[in-house]
Design an enzyme around this catalytic site. Structure first.
Site, PDB file in Angstrom:
ATOM      1  N   TYR A   1      43.885  11.228 -27.680  1.00  0.00           N
ATOM      2  CA  TYR A   1      43.004  12.355 -29.077  1.00  0.00           C
ATOM      3  C   TYR A   1      42.910  10.971 -30.555  1.00  0.00           C
ATOM      4  CZ  TYR A   1      44.445  16.295 -26.712  1.00  0.00           C
ATOM      5  OH  TYR A   1      45.105  17.251 -25.513  1.00  0.00           O
TER       6      TYR A   1
ATOM      7  N   ASN B   1      36.510  23.507 -26.788  1.00  0.00           N
ATOM      8  CA  ASN B   1      35.469  22.802 -25.747  1.00  0.00           C
ATOM      9  C   ASN B   1      34.732  24.109 -25.282  1.00  0.00           C
ATOM     10  OD1 ASN B   1      33.683  21.331 -23.881  1.00  0.00           O
ATOM     11  ND2 ASN B   1      35.604  20.657 -22.914  1.00  0.00           N
TER      12      ASN B   1
ATOM     13  N   CYS C   1      38.153  17.251 -21.332  1.00  0.00           N
ATOM     14  CA  CYS C   1      38.463  17.588 -22.032  1.00  0.00           C
ATOM     15  C   CYS C   1      40.023  17.512 -20.994  1.00  0.00           C
ATOM     16  CB  CYS C   1      38.591  19.045 -23.174  1.00  0.00           C
ATOM     17  SG  CYS C   1      38.428  20.092 -22.325  1.00  0.00           S
ATOM     18  N   HIS C   2      40.334  18.361 -19.969  1.00  0.00           N
ATOM     19  CA  HIS C   2      41.240  17.779 -18.921  1.00  0.00           C
ATOM     20  C   HIS C   2      41.928  16.277 -19.643  1.00  0.00           C
ATOM     21  CE1 HIS C   2      38.494  17.138 -15.991  1.00  0.00           C
ATOM     22  NE2 HIS C   2      38.547  16.559 -15.656  1.00  0.00           N
TER      23      HIS C   2
ATOM     24  N   GLU D   1      41.718  14.319  -9.371  1.00  0.00           N
ATOM     25  CA  GLU D   1      40.412  12.762 -10.085  1.00  0.00           C
ATOM     26  C   GLU D   1      41.551  11.924  -9.468  1.00  0.00           C
ATOM     27  OE1 GLU D   1      38.537  13.185 -14.091  1.00  0.00           O
ATOM     28  OE2 GLU D   1      37.936  14.891 -13.673  1.00  0.00           O
TER      29      GLU D   1
END
Lengths: 156, 189
Positions: B124, B147, B155-156, B182
């Site tokens: 952040y 979001n 945003c993850h 991912e």
């Protein structure tokens, strides 16, 4: 002051009324011609939707569109069997167009009742369904609308 | 007598083809649960977890216009890319997104967020710094929390300064699942 009823997302209006509007069109046009009229009704509704100023009487508004689509469909000359003879108005405009214009400034419920009854020849039971009220209330709304129109014409 | 599914589908298609919709949406399945995906005139405008379509359409109508209709066709491309992402066939999205209506700070942060690469993490505070407001980590957190287009605007991939997951509007399980997909391992605090 009363706050205007908010216009719902089109999806809600469509989901809530599609079946009854479809049944109405089947009654007017028969099963075969109802499909196209159904699509046309809701496409016209979508076109007019952004211009609405509040969310009142949406059901009657939809029925008015459906009745107009059905009337247009019945007037189509290409059809071999005219299911219904549309009485001609003086200026060649169909009766409902003339009436919608005349009834333009009646209170909404009376206007819908007058236009649906005398412009589109709906039964009071159908008008009651469109307005979300009883058959008797529809009859009363139509007749007080007519009285109001007559009074106005005498004034002029 | 009711409207047949064919007639219903035909109308929903016709409404979109005629360009009469402010927003078309559909609900699609994914490994992180059903997603509501909404597309407006300018592009993808919403992805929601655990969708409650009734509330969702109200929100969309307020933001983009009342002609909100479930209509699968306009959502097809976004659905295809999301499917590819979940099948690990795709590591970035090529979709126009509509974040026009957000505040300039929101937009700036989301645009930076969109550039955080697949399979990596940022914090952040780092995003706040990139946005030119290094002390605004908390504000960045709240931008992430609201979001409108999660997954596509990733945003993850944003975690706390200690590397802990911190939070996710869709629930921490989903944040973990997306990162695992991912190939990233991150610690819950």
């Amino acid at each position: 002051m009363m706050r205007a009823v908010r216009i719902p997302p089109f999806e809600s209006l469509y989901a809530e009324h599609r079946d009854e509007v479809f049944r109405f069109l089947v009654r007017r046009l028969g099963r075969e011609r109802a499909d196209d009229a159904f699509q046309e009704t809701f496409l016209r509704a979508l076109r007019g939707y952004p211009a609405l100023r509040h969310g009142e009487h949406l059901r009657a508004w939809l029925y008015t569109i459906a009745a107009r689509v059905a009337a247009d469909e019945l007037r189509r000359p290409a059809e071999p069997r005219p299911a219904r003879e549309e009485p001609a108005a003086y200026d060649g405009r169909p009766q409902y167009a003339e009436l919608e214009h005349l009834a333009g400034d009646l209170p909404p419920k009376e206007r819908s009742a007058v236009v649906l009854r005398y412009g589109y020849d709906l039964s009071y039971a159908e008008i009651g369904a469109a307005l979300g009220s009883s058959e008797e209330a529809a009859r009363q709304a139509a007749s007080s609308g007519i009285r109001r129109l007559r009074g106005r014409r005498i004034d002029r | 007598m009711t409207v047949s599914p064919e007639l219903d589908a035909r109308f929903r298609d016709a409404a979109a083809s005629a360009g009469l919709l402010d927003v078309a949406y559909d609900v699609t399945d994914s490994p992180v649960g059903p997603l509501l995906v909404a597309v407006g005139e300018r592009g993808l405008c919403r992805i929601s977890f655990d969708p409650e379509p009734e509330r969702e359409t109200e929100t969309l109508a307020r933001a983009f216009g009342v002609r909100v209709l479930r209509s699968p066709r306009p959502v097809d491309e976004a659905r295809r890319q999301l499917d590819d992402y979940f099948e690990r066939r795709r590591t970035s999205f090529d979709l126009p997104v509509d974040i026009e209506r957000l505040t300039p700070f929101n937009r700036a942060v989301l645009e930076l967020l969109a550039r955080v690469p697949y399979g990596t993490l940022t914090t952040y505070g780092a995003l706040a710094g990139e946005a030119g407001k290094p002390r605004a980590a908390r504000a960045v957190g709240s931008v992430m929390n609201r979001n409108p287009i999660p997954i596509v605007l990733p945003c993850h991939r944003v975690v706390g300064s200690t590397g802990s997951l911190v939070g996710y509007a869709g629930g921490l399980e989903r944040k973990e699942a997306l990162l695992e997909l991912e190939g990233v391992r991150a610690a819950r605090s």
